[in-house]
Enzyme design. Structure first.
Site, PDB file in Angstrom:
ATOM      1  N   LYS A  54       0.964  -0.938   0.187  1.00 24.05           N
ATOM      2  CA  LYS A  54       0.210  -0.267   0.115  1.00 24.05           C
ATOM      3  C   LYS A  54       1.013   1.791   0.219  1.00 24.05           C
ATOM      4  O   LYS A  54       0.952   1.868  -0.991  1.00 24.05           O
ATOM      5  CB  LYS A  54      -0.734   0.251   1.165  1.00 24.05           C
ATOM      6  CG  LYS A  54      -2.305  -1.298   1.045  1.00 24.05           C
ATOM      7  CD  LYS A  54      -3.118  -1.088   2.396  1.00 24.05           C
ATOM      8  CE  LYS A  54      -3.310  -2.545   2.143  1.00 24.05           C
ATOM      9  NZ  LYS A  54      -4.587  -2.545   3.350  1.00 24.05           N
ATOM     10  N   GLN A  98      -4.388  -1.622  10.346  1.00 28.19           N
ATOM     11  CA  GLN A  98      -4.555  -2.992   9.187  1.00 28.19           C
ATOM     12  C   GLN A  98      -5.399  -3.792   9.422  1.00 28.19           C
ATOM     13  O   GLN A  98      -5.360  -3.725  11.137  1.00 28.19           O
ATOM     14  CB  GLN A  98      -2.195  -3.053   9.021  1.00 28.19           C
ATOM     15  CG  GLN A  98      -2.888  -4.789   7.776  1.00 28.19           C
ATOM     16  CD  GLN A  98      -3.944  -4.550   6.758  1.00 28.19           C
ATOM     17  OE1 GLN A  98      -3.288  -3.397   6.115  1.00 28.19           O
ATOM     18  NE2 GLN A  98      -3.955  -5.667   5.908  1.00 28.19           N
ATOM     19  N   ASP A 121     -10.373   3.513   4.562  1.00 31.60           N
ATOM     20  CA  ASP A 121     -11.276   1.976   4.466  1.00 31.60           C
ATOM     21  C   ASP A 121     -12.552   1.924   4.535  1.00 31.60           C
ATOM     22  O   ASP A 121     -13.466   0.345   4.149  1.00 31.60           O
ATOM     23  CB  ASP A 121     -11.171   1.362   5.452  1.00 31.60           C
ATOM     24  CG  ASP A 121      -9.178   0.451   5.471  1.00 31.60           C
ATOM     25  OD1 ASP A 121      -9.592   0.145   3.870  1.00 31.60           O
ATOM     26  OD2 ASP A 121      -8.618   0.300   6.250  1.00 31.60           O
TER      27      ASP A 121
HETATM   28  N1  GUN Z   1      -6.640  -6.894   5.646  1.00 32.97           N
HETATM   29  C1  GUN Z   1      -7.667  -7.253   4.474  1.00 32.97           C
HETATM   30  N2  GUN Z   1      -8.021  -6.089   3.986  1.00 32.97           N
HETATM   31  C2  GUN Z   1      -8.257  -5.134   4.083  1.00 32.97           C
HETATM   32  C3  GUN Z   1      -8.333  -3.593   3.810  1.00 32.97           C
HETATM   33  O1  GUN Z   1      -9.041  -3.748   2.069  1.00 32.97           O
HETATM   34  N3  GUN Z   1      -8.346  -2.521   4.727  1.00 32.97           N
HETATM   35  C4  GUN Z   1      -7.621  -3.200   6.224  1.00 32.97           C
HETATM   36  N4  GUN Z   1      -7.162  -1.941   6.699  1.00 32.97           N
HETATM   37  N5  GUN Z   1      -7.206  -4.143   6.719  1.00 32.97           N
HETATM   38  C5  GUN Z   1      -7.358  -5.083   5.553  1.00 32.97           C
END
Ligand code: GUN
Length: 300
Positions: A54, A98, A121
Site C-alpha cells: 500500500k 491494517q 477504508d
Molecule cells: N485487511 C485485509 N484487507 C484489508 C483492507 O482492505 N483494509 C484494512 N485496513 N485491512 C485489511
C-alpha cells in the site's frame, strides 16, 4: 467456453495513473500533498506485506505515506492514542488501520475512533451509513475495486442477478450495498449467501455475476457456476507448495481451472481483485485530501 481473464493488475495501473494526475493537480492548485498513515499492530507477515504494498503504491502516485508500528501486545489505549494523534496530524488525510488486529484489541472501538473524514477504508459507521443511503464518500477498497473491474470490462451489473458469497463488513456487506444502489454501477438484484445458507449451489447457479468472498480455497466449484457467468474471486488463501521458494502459493476461493471453462469472464488470483483494492485505497486517499480542502460534497 473459456473465460476472458479480467486483469486487475493492468486496471489498477490505469487507476493509479488517474490518481497521479489528481495528486499533481491538488499539489499545484492547493499546495497539498495527499498523505496516508498506515497503522500496523503486531507481526503478522501477510499484513506487513499488504502494508508495504500500500505504501509503495502511495509513493508511485506522488502521495506521502508513513507506517506506524505497534507491538503485538499493544493495548486498546495505545492504539487509540495512535489513532487520535493521526486524526490531528494534518500531514495525513487518510488513516488505514491494517486488519485483523491482535485478539486483545476491540476492533470496533478503534475503527470508530478514526475521524470519518480520514476513514479511507470506509469502515466507520458514519461512512457505512452513507453507503447504505447510496451517497458514499469512502467505499471499502475491495468492493469498490470489484465494481470498477465490472464496469470497465463492460459487465454493467444493472438488472443482473448478482450472488455475493460472504457477509463480512469489509467485503460482502458493502459489496451487496454498492451493487444494489440506484445509479451507475448499481441496479443489480443482489443475493447474499453465507455459512448458514441452504442449497448454496442452487443459488450460485442463478448468478449472472458471482462474487466469492468466502476465505476457503476452491470453495466455488464448476457445478456451482452458470454457463457464461462473470466470476469475481476475492479469496487470497495460502496453500502449501514445496516447489516454491516461499513454501506456499496464493489461491483464490474459486476452482479456477474448472470454473474458467464455464464462466465468460473470471478474475485470477493473484492479479485480479488484490491490486484493485490497493488502487481504490489511493482513490479514497485523494478523496480525503479533497475533503480536507473543500469539505464533503453533496451527492446528486
Ligand atoms: N485487511 C485485509 N484487507 C484489508 C483492507 O482492505 N483494509 C484494512 N485496513 N485491512 C485489511
Amino acid at each position: 467456453m473459456t473465460a476472458k481473464i479480467l486483469d486487475g493488475k493492468a486496471l489498477a495501473e490505469e487507476i493509479r495513473k488517474e490518481v497521479a494526475v489528481g495528486v499533481a493537480e491538488i499539489k499545484q492548485r492547493h499546495g497539498v500533498t495527499p498523505g496516508l498513515a498506515a497503522v500496523l499492530a503486531g507481526d503478522d507477515p501477510a499484513s506487513a506485506i499488504y502494508v508495504r504494498n500500500k505504501r509503495r503504491a502511495c509513493d508511485e502516485v506522488g502521495m506521502v505515506s508513513d507506517t506506524f508500528l505497534l507491538p503485538a501486545d499493544t493495548t486498546n489505549e495505545q492504539l487509540l492514542t495512535c489513532v487520535q494523534d493521526l486524526n490531528a496530524d494534518s500531514r495525513f488525510h487518510g488513516i488505514l488501520v491494517q486488519l485483523p488486529l491482535p485478539p486483545q484489541i476491540d476492533e470496533r472501538l478503534i475503527i470508530e475512533a478514526i475521524s470519518p473524514d480520514k476513514d479511507i477504508d470506509g469502515l466507520h459507521p458514519f461512512n457505512v451509513g452513507k453507503l447504505v443511503q447510496g451517497r458514499p464518500d469512502f467505499v471499502p477498497g475491495t468492493p469498490a475495486g470489484i465494481q470498477q473491474i465490472l464496469m470497465r470490462n463492460g459487465h454493467d451489473p444493472a438488472g443482473a442477478n448478482v450472488v455475493v458469497c460472504g457477509r463480512s463488513e469489509i467485503v460482502g456487506k458493502p459489496m451487496a450495498l454498492l451493487l444494489m444502489q440506484r445509479g451507475e454501477g448499481g441496479n443489480a438484484t443482489v443475493t447474499v449467501c453465507h455459512t448458514r445458507t441452504k442449497n448454496l449451489a442452487e443459488i450460485t447457479r442463478q448468478a449472472d455475476i458471482l462474487v466469492a468472498a468466502i476465505g476457503r480455497p476452491k470453495a466455488i466449484t464448476a457445478d456451482m457456476v452458470k454457463e457464461g457467468a462473470v466470476v469475481i474471486d476475492v479469496g487470497i488463501n495460502r496453500v502449501d507448495d514445496p516447489s516454491r521458494k516461499s513454501g506456499y502459493r496464493l489461491v483464490g476461493d474459486v476452482d479456477f481451472e474448472a470454473v474458467s471453462q464455464k464462466a465468460s469472464a473470471i478474475t485470477p488470483v493473484p492479479g485480479g481483485v488484490g491490486p484493485m483494492t490497493i488502487a481504490m485505497l489511493l482513490v479514497n486517499t485523494l478523496t480525503a485530501a479533497r475533503i480536507s480542502i473543500h469539505g464533503r460534497q453533496p451527492h446528486s
